[in-house]
Design a protein around this motif. Structure first.
Motif, PDB file in Angstrom:
ATOM      1  N   ALA A  96      24.413 101.780  39.922  1.00 52.14           N
ATOM      2  CA  ALA A  96      25.177 100.526  39.967  1.00 52.14           C
ATOM      3  C   ALA A  96      24.343  99.378  39.401  1.00 52.14           C
ATOM      4  CB  ALA A  96      25.611 100.222  41.391  1.00 52.14           C
ATOM      5  N   ARG A  97      23.062  99.340  39.732  1.00 49.94           N
ATOM      6  CA  ARG A  97      22.178  98.290  39.187  1.00 49.94           C
ATOM      7  C   ARG A  97      22.073  98.417  37.674  1.00 49.94           C
ATOM      8  NH1 ARG A  97      17.812  98.847  43.908  1.00 49.94           N
ATOM      9  NH2 ARG A  97      18.742  97.356  45.356  1.00 49.94           N
ATOM     10  N   THR A  98      21.930  99.655  37.201  1.00 52.70           N
ATOM     11  CA  THR A  98      21.854  99.875  35.757  1.00 52.70           C
ATOM     12  C   THR A  98      23.155  99.432  35.091  1.00 52.70           C
ATOM     13  OG1 THR A  98      20.346 101.721  36.087  1.00 52.70           O
ATOM     14  CG2 THR A  98      21.493 101.640  33.982  1.00 52.70           C
ATOM     15  N   ALA A  99      24.284  99.817  35.682  1.00 56.37           N
ATOM     16  CA  ALA A  99      25.590  99.426  35.127  1.00 56.37           C
ATOM     17  C   ALA A  99      25.757  97.909  35.184  1.00 56.37           C
ATOM     18  CB  ALA A  99      26.717 100.115  35.900  1.00 56.37           C
ATOM     19  N   ARG A 105      24.379  92.204  30.318  1.00 53.28           N
ATOM     20  CA  ARG A 105      23.941  92.117  28.917  1.00 53.28           C
ATOM     21  C   ARG A 105      25.148  91.945  27.995  1.00 53.28           C
ATOM     22  NH1 ARG A 105      24.040  94.618  24.595  1.00 53.28           N
ATOM     23  NH2 ARG A 105      24.942  96.518  25.409  1.00 53.28           N
ATOM     24  N   GLN A 106      26.199  92.752  28.247  1.00 49.48           N
ATOM     25  CA  GLN A 106      27.406  92.638  27.430  1.00 49.48           C
ATOM     26  C   GLN A 106      28.068  91.272  27.613  1.00 49.48           C
ATOM     27  OE1 GLN A 106      29.831  95.986  28.560  1.00 49.48           O
ATOM     28  NE2 GLN A 106      28.587  97.465  27.405  1.00 49.48           N
ATOM     29  N   LEU A 107      28.078  90.764  28.834  1.00 47.40           N
ATOM     30  CA  LEU A 107      28.647  89.437  29.106  1.00 47.40           C
ATOM     31  C   LEU A 107      27.874  88.356  28.341  1.00 47.40           C
ATOM     32  CD1 LEU A 107      30.569  87.548  30.642  1.00 47.40           C
ATOM     33  CD2 LEU A 107      28.900  87.543  32.521  1.00 47.40           C
ATOM     34  N   ALA A 108      26.561  88.456  28.364  1.00 37.40           N
ATOM     35  CA  ALA A 108      25.745  87.473  27.636  1.00 37.40           C
ATOM     36  C   ALA A 108      26.056  87.545  26.142  1.00 37.40           C
ATOM     37  CB  ALA A 108      24.263  87.730  27.898  1.00 37.40           C
ATOM     38  N   GLU A 109      26.230  88.767  25.629  1.00 34.90           N
ATOM     39  CA  GLU A 109      26.548  88.923  24.203  1.00 34.90           C
ATOM     40  C   GLU A 109      27.927  88.338  23.897  1.00 34.90           C
ATOM     41  OE1 GLU A 109      26.402  89.846  20.208  1.00 34.90           O
ATOM     42  OE2 GLU A 109      24.790  89.664  21.681  1.00 34.90           O
ATOM     43  N   VAL A 110      28.910  88.592  24.756  1.00 38.87           N
ATOM     44  CA  VAL A 110      30.247  88.039  24.559  1.00 38.87           C
ATOM     45  C   VAL A 110      30.188  86.519  24.625  1.00 38.87           C
ATOM     46  CG1 VAL A 110      32.539  87.815  25.627  1.00 38.87           C
ATOM     47  CG2 VAL A 110      31.519  90.079  25.309  1.00 38.87           C
ATOM     48  N   GLN A 111      29.441  85.954  25.578  1.00 37.61           N
ATOM     49  CA  GLN A 111      29.316  84.498  25.668  1.00 37.61           C
ATOM     50  C   GLN A 111      28.652  83.922  24.404  1.00 37.61           C
ATOM     51  OE1 GLN A 111      27.239  84.138  29.411  1.00 37.61           O
ATOM     52  NE2 GLN A 111      29.151  83.765  30.535  1.00 37.61           N
TER      53      GLN A 111
END
Length: 141
Positions: A96-99, A105-111
């Motif tokens: 869960a921590r890895t996910a 990371r994906q959220l930061a990239e989308v932002q």
């Protein structure tokens, strides 16, 4: 006679009658022997009774120990299952921590991409607005 068919008791020894013959046994010797045999038999029977009681008590103790052993085995199995469940829980939490890290990371990239898009869109809108003002200035002037 077989052992099961003949049980000698102290009373049997004490009441045993011996035939007397012309040159038979000495009555006092025979009587003394009978008394000693009867006393020894009584002692052996008392000892047997004590040993049987002890065997019964030890049997009860053994049953109690076996019950304790069973309970301990069940506790050990439960503890092992708990360890396995804890290990599985740690694995799930780690996954869960890895996910979560991947999602963050994906959220930061989308932002970041949204910010780039918004900057580009804002620049486009500003160019369009500047062109509209320029056109407005040509027509009004």
């Amino acid at each position: 006679m077989s052992e099961g068919a003949f049980h000698l008791t102290p009373l049997d020894v004490r009441r045993q009658e011996f035939r007397r013959r012309l040159r038979g046994y000495e009555p006092l010797g025979v009587e003394d022997f009978r008394v000693r045999v009867a006393d020894e038999l009584e002692r052996i029977l008392r000892e047997k009774s004590v040993l049987e009681e002890r065997v019964a008590a030890l049997g009860e103790q053994l049953s109690a120990y076996r019950e304790r052993e069973r309970a301990m085995n069940e506790a050990l199995v439960a503890a092992q299952q708990l360890r396995e469940a804890e290990a599985e829980a740690r694995r799930v939490v780690d996954e869960a921590r890895t996910a979560r890290g991947e999602v963050e990371r994906q959220l930061a990239e989308v932002q970041r991409q949204f910010q780039v898009y918004m900057a580009g869109f804002r620049a486009l809108l500003e160019r369009q607005l500047a062109e509209l003002r320029a056109l407005d200035g040509q027509q009004g002037g």
